[in-house]
Write a protein that holds these residues in place. Structure first.
Motif, PDB file in Angstrom:
ATOM      1  N   VAL A 195     -96.946  40.270 -53.347  1.00 47.36           N
ATOM      2  CA  VAL A 195     -97.512  39.354 -54.338  1.00 47.36           C
ATOM      3  C   VAL A 195     -98.907  38.915 -53.926  1.00 47.36           C
ATOM      4  CG1 VAL A 195     -97.309  37.040 -55.319  1.00 47.36           C
ATOM      5  CG2 VAL A 195     -95.314  38.530 -55.245  1.00 47.36           C
ATOM      6  N   ALA A 196     -99.092  38.595 -52.643  1.00 45.96           N
ATOM      7  CA  ALA A 196    -100.395  38.153 -52.155  1.00 45.96           C
ATOM      8  C   ALA A 196    -101.447  39.244 -52.288  1.00 45.96           C
ATOM      9  CB  ALA A 196    -100.281  37.714 -50.704  1.00 45.96           C
ATOM     10  N   GLU A 197    -101.043  40.493 -52.183  1.00 53.12           N
ATOM     11  CA  GLU A 197    -102.002  41.590 -52.173  1.00 53.12           C
ATOM     12  C   GLU A 197    -102.316  42.157 -53.550  1.00 53.12           C
ATOM     13  OE1 GLU A 197    -101.172  43.321 -47.660  1.00 53.12           O
ATOM     14  OE2 GLU A 197    -100.325  44.370 -49.384  1.00 53.12           O
ATOM     15  N   VAL A 198    -101.453  41.969 -54.525  1.00 54.90           N
ATOM     16  CA  VAL A 198    -101.707  42.557 -55.844  1.00 54.90           C
ATOM     17  C   VAL A 198    -102.104  41.527 -56.898  1.00 54.90           C
ATOM     18  CG1 VAL A 198    -100.075  44.430 -55.394  1.00 54.90           C
ATOM     19  CG2 VAL A 198     -99.297  42.404 -56.653  1.00 54.90           C
ATOM     20  N   SER A 199    -102.038  40.230 -56.575  1.00 57.86           N
ATOM     21  CA  SER A 199    -102.340  39.203 -57.571  1.00 57.86           C
ATOM     22  C   SER A 199    -103.727  38.613 -57.333  1.00 57.86           C
ATOM     23  CB  SER A 199    -101.289  38.094 -57.530  1.00 57.86           C
ATOM     24  OG  SER A 199    -101.206  37.533 -56.234  1.00 57.86           O
ATOM     25  N   PRO A 200    -104.464  38.304 -58.404  1.00 53.97           N
ATOM     26  CA  PRO A 200    -105.757  37.617 -58.266  1.00 53.97           C
ATOM     27  C   PRO A 200    -105.581  36.252 -57.620  1.00 53.97           C
ATOM     28  CG  PRO A 200    -105.466  38.490 -60.495  1.00 53.97           C
ATOM     29  CD  PRO A 200    -104.140  38.618 -59.805  1.00 53.97           C
ATOM     30  N   ALA A 201    -106.594  35.797 -56.895  1.00 52.54           N
ATOM     31  CA  ALA A 201    -106.478  34.561 -56.122  1.00 52.54           C
ATOM     32  C   ALA A 201    -106.158  33.354 -56.989  1.00 52.54           C
ATOM     33  CB  ALA A 201    -107.766  34.315 -55.334  1.00 52.54           C
ATOM     34  N   TYR A 202    -106.693  33.312 -58.223  1.00 50.66           N
ATOM     35  CA  TYR A 202    -106.541  32.107 -59.044  1.00 50.66           C
ATOM     36  C   TYR A 202    -105.136  31.940 -59.625  1.00 50.66           C
ATOM     37  CZ  TYR A 202    -107.230  35.287 -63.020  1.00 50.66           C
ATOM     38  OH  TYR A 202    -107.106  36.304 -63.922  1.00 50.66           O
ATOM     39  N   VAL A 203    -104.311  32.978 -59.549  1.00 47.82           N
ATOM     40  CA  VAL A 203    -102.925  32.848 -60.023  1.00 47.82           C
ATOM     41  C   VAL A 203    -101.924  33.262 -58.949  1.00 47.82           C
ATOM     42  CG1 VAL A 203    -103.423  33.112 -62.474  1.00 47.82           C
ATOM     43  CG2 VAL A 203    -103.052  35.156 -61.067  1.00 47.82           C
ATOM     44  N   ARG A 204    -102.389  33.359 -57.721  1.00 43.16           N
ATOM     45  CA  ARG A 204    -101.527  33.855 -56.643  1.00 43.16           C
ATOM     46  C   ARG A 204    -100.334  32.935 -56.403  1.00 43.16           C
ATOM     47  NH1 ARG A 204    -105.306  35.626 -52.380  1.00 43.16           N
ATOM     48  NH2 ARG A 204    -105.604  37.298 -53.901  1.00 43.16           N
ATOM     49  N   SER A 230     -94.499  31.935 -57.038  1.00 37.83           N
ATOM     50  CA  SER A 230     -93.384  31.118 -57.509  1.00 37.83           C
ATOM     51  C   SER A 230     -92.407  31.918 -58.358  1.00 37.83           C
ATOM     52  CB  SER A 230     -93.905  29.926 -58.320  1.00 37.83           C
ATOM     53  OG  SER A 230     -94.709  29.094 -57.518  1.00 37.83           O
ATOM     54  N   CYS A 231     -92.888  33.004 -58.959  1.00 39.33           N
ATOM     55  CA  CYS A 231     -92.004  33.839 -59.776  1.00 39.33           C
ATOM     56  C   CYS A 231     -90.865  34.428 -58.944  1.00 39.33           C
ATOM     57  CB  CYS A 231     -92.802  34.969 -60.439  1.00 39.33           C
ATOM     58  SG  CYS A 231     -93.884  34.410 -61.780  1.00 39.33           S
ATOM     59  N   GLY A 241    -101.751  22.194 -55.735  1.00 47.14           N
ATOM     60  CA  GLY A 241    -101.946  22.674 -54.373  1.00 47.14           C
ATOM     61  C   GLY A 241    -100.651  22.761 -53.588  1.00 47.14           C
ATOM     62  N   ARG A 242    -100.678  23.519 -52.505  1.00 46.75           N
ATOM     63  CA  ARG A 242     -99.468  23.770 -51.713  1.00 46.75           C
ATOM     64  C   ARG A 242     -99.020  22.536 -50.938  1.00 46.75           C
ATOM     65  NH1 ARG A 242    -102.043  27.658 -54.514  1.00 46.75           N
ATOM     66  NH2 ARG A 242    -101.722  29.782 -53.729  1.00 46.75           N
ATOM     67  N   LYS A 243     -99.995  21.817 -50.353  1.00 43.40           N
ATOM     68  CA  LYS A 243     -99.655  20.691 -49.477  1.00 43.40           C
ATOM     69  C   LYS A 243     -98.931  19.586 -50.248  1.00 43.40           C
ATOM     70  CE  LYS A 243    -101.697  17.438 -46.179  1.00 43.40           C
ATOM     71  NZ  LYS A 243    -102.959  16.991 -45.516  1.00 43.40           N
ATOM     72  N   ALA A 244     -99.433  19.254 -51.431  1.00 46.94           N
ATOM     73  CA  ALA A 244     -98.815  18.186 -52.216  1.00 46.94           C
ATOM     74  C   ALA A 244     -97.386  18.541 -52.600  1.00 46.94           C
ATOM     75  CB  ALA A 244     -99.647  17.917 -53.474  1.00 46.94           C
ATOM     76  N   LEU A 245     -97.158  19.785 -52.979  1.00 50.03           N
ATOM     77  CA  LEU A 245     -95.812  20.213 -53.360  1.00 50.03           C
ATOM     78  C   LEU A 245     -94.877  20.228 -52.160  1.00 50.03           C
ATOM     79  CD1 LEU A 245     -96.507  23.092 -55.911  1.00 50.03           C
ATOM     80  CD2 LEU A 245     -95.703  20.780 -56.386  1.00 50.03           C
ATOM     81  N   LEU A 246     -95.390  20.624 -50.999  1.00 47.72           N
ATOM     82  CA  LEU A 246     -94.562  20.626 -49.790  1.00 47.72           C
ATOM     83  C   LEU A 246     -94.116  19.206 -49.429  1.00 47.72           C
ATOM     84  CD1 LEU A 246     -96.311  23.212 -47.431  1.00 47.72           C
ATOM     85  CD2 LEU A 246     -93.951  23.297 -48.246  1.00 47.72           C
ATOM     86  N   ILE A 247     -95.067  18.274 -49.462  1.00 44.57           N
ATOM     87  CA  ILE A 247     -94.736  16.892 -49.123  1.00 44.57           C
ATOM     88  C   ILE A 247     -93.708  16.336 -50.099  1.00 44.57           C
ATOM     89  CG2 ILE A 247     -95.655  14.540 -48.993  1.00 44.57           C
ATOM     90  CD1 ILE A 247     -98.278  15.753 -47.981  1.00 44.57           C
ATOM     91  N   ALA A 248     -93.913  16.589 -51.383  1.00 47.93           N
ATOM     92  CA  ALA A 248     -92.991  16.076 -52.397  1.00 47.93           C
ATOM     93  C   ALA A 248     -91.605  16.688 -52.262  1.00 47.93           C
ATOM     94  CB  ALA A 248     -93.551  16.347 -53.791  1.00 47.93           C
ATOM     95  N   SER A 249     -91.552  17.999 -52.014  1.00 46.80           N
ATOM     96  CA  SER A 249     -90.251  18.669 -51.949  1.00 46.80           C
ATOM     97  C   SER A 249     -89.470  18.262 -50.711  1.00 46.80           C
ATOM     98  CB  SER A 249     -90.439  20.189 -51.971  1.00 46.80           C
ATOM     99  OG  SER A 249     -91.185  20.624 -50.849  1.00 46.80           O
ATOM    100  N   PHE A 250     -90.147  18.146 -49.563  1.00 42.93           N
ATOM    101  CA  PHE A 250     -89.438  17.736 -48.353  1.00 42.93           C
ATOM    102  C   PHE A 250     -89.023  16.272 -48.430  1.00 42.93           C
ATOM    103  CE2 PHE A 250     -91.245  21.519 -46.174  1.00 42.93           C
ATOM    104  CZ  PHE A 250     -90.064  21.989 -45.632  1.00 42.93           C
ATOM    105  N   SER A 251     -89.837  15.448 -49.093  1.00 37.47           N
ATOM    106  CA  SER A 251     -89.454  14.042 -49.266  1.00 37.47           C
ATOM    107  C   SER A 251     -88.210  13.943 -50.133  1.00 37.47           C
ATOM    108  CB  SER A 251     -90.602  13.255 -49.909  1.00 37.47           C
ATOM    109  OG  SER A 251     -91.744  13.272 -49.083  1.00 37.47           O
ATOM    110  N   GLY A 252     -88.161  14.748 -51.204  1.00 39.09           N
ATOM    111  CA  GLY A 252     -86.997  14.737 -52.089  1.00 39.09           C
ATOM    112  C   GLY A 252     -85.744  15.233 -51.415  1.00 39.09           C
ATOM    113  N   SER A 253     -85.869  16.300 -50.603  1.00 38.80           N
ATOM    114  CA  SER A 253     -84.682  16.853 -49.943  1.00 38.80           C
ATOM    115  C   SER A 253     -84.194  15.951 -48.826  1.00 38.80           C
ATOM    116  CB  SER A 253     -85.006  18.243 -49.367  1.00 38.80           C
ATOM    117  OG  SER A 253     -86.013  18.160 -48.387  1.00 38.80           O
TER     118      SER A 253
END
Length: 294
Positions: free
Chosen positions: A90-99, A104-105, A273-285
């Motif tokens: 996924v990282a290698e075939v997808s454009p950066a702006y939708v990577r 997530s798919c 962004g990745r960091k905000a989602l990580l903080i939110a998900s770990f806080s929820g779990s």
């Protein structure tokens, strides 16, 4: 399953049926990178589908506990090979702006697979031996993966690293369209030169300047596993039953919650962004049912 295979009431055997799969995943993950670099991303996907098909078939036809454990070991090996290759592909075939969205798919597909498994397993209590049909059903997606990857593009990054620049250009044209090929190839060439200049030994990942990145990445995955998510999915029926909750309804609720979380990540990954989602998900779990942080 435990009644048919003769280990009903043996909690050690029940745990082995689950943990053997995870042990196989550990082994498979050790060789995932080497396989992806050696045969390419497309062939790596097809190779990871092979133990999934073999293991599911062995589990579906198992006559005793040992047959089931061997089948689960094969399935786990395929599970260990597949996800790292998927993330890399996924990282290698997808454009950066939708990577992030594309990444997530994969998680969304996992959630849909879990939901499908829950629905397929509903008749297990009413129909004797239905659990074998559940294993046979899991052969289908692995077989489809093998077939569909034959029509998918190979990673231009892998082709370029192997000295197959013309083929990399052709794959970029399929992915991005003709006008964007030159820019993509220039960026790929630049990143490749950076990779060659930044080559490090394996030991340097543990004590060199890459140590912090490796530690953070490994810790995130370790904490995710230690949060108990596997226990929720593998033993949810037992846990909910002991709490007096109908397991079928509870399992569906868990699957829906997992699916909704993945859908949210799908639409917000590249915005928040990745960091905000990580903080939110770990806080929820980390928040338990009593309203306290565990």
């Amino acid at each position: 399953m435990s009644h048919d295979l003769g280990f009903h009431g043996d909690t050690m055997a029940e745990g082995l049926v689950v943990s053997t799969c995870l042990g196989g995943a550990f082994v498979g993950s050790l060789f995932s990178g080497s396989i992806a670099d050696g045969v390419g991303r497309r062939r790596a996907f097809q190779l990871c589908a092979l133990p999934l098909i073999i293991g599911s078939s062995m589990s579906a036809t198992a006559k005793n506990l040992w047959g089931m454990l061997l089948g689960r070991l094969f399935v786990g090996t395929g599970m260990g090979i597949g996800p790292p290759v998927a993330a890399l592909y996924v990282a290698e075939v997808s454009p950066a702006y939708v990577r992030g969205t594309y990444g997530s798919c994969s998680q969304l597909a996992t959630c849909l697979g879990l939901m499908g498994a829950l629905f397929i397993g509903f008749p297990a209590k009413q129909i004797e031996g239905w659990w074998r049909m559940c294993f046979w059903a899991s052969v289908a997606p692995a077989a489809l993966l093998t077939v569909f990857m034959e029509f998918s593009v190979e990673s231009p990054h892998w082709l370029f690293k192997r000295g197959r620049g013309a083929e990399a250009e052709a794959e970029f044209e399929k992915l991005l369209g003709g006008p964007y090929v030159k820019g993509a190839m220039a960026e790929l060439s630049k990143s490749q030169r950076g990779d060659e200049a930044d080559t490090v030994k394996l030991s340097e990942l543990f004590y060199g300047r890459h140590r912090k990145v490796v530690f953070m990445g490994s810790s995130l995955f370790a904490l995710q596993q230690l949060s108990g998510i596997n226990a929720v999915f593998y033993f949810s029926s037992t846990v909910f039953k002991s709490a007096g909750v109908p397991s079928e309804s509870a399992n569906i609720c868990v699957g829906i919650a997992n699916l909704l979380g993945s859908l949210f990540a799908l639409v917000s990954m590249d915005k928040l962004g990745r960091k905000a989602l990580l903080i939110a998900s770990f806080s929820g779990s980390g928040y338990d049912y009593s309203g306290n942080f565990s």
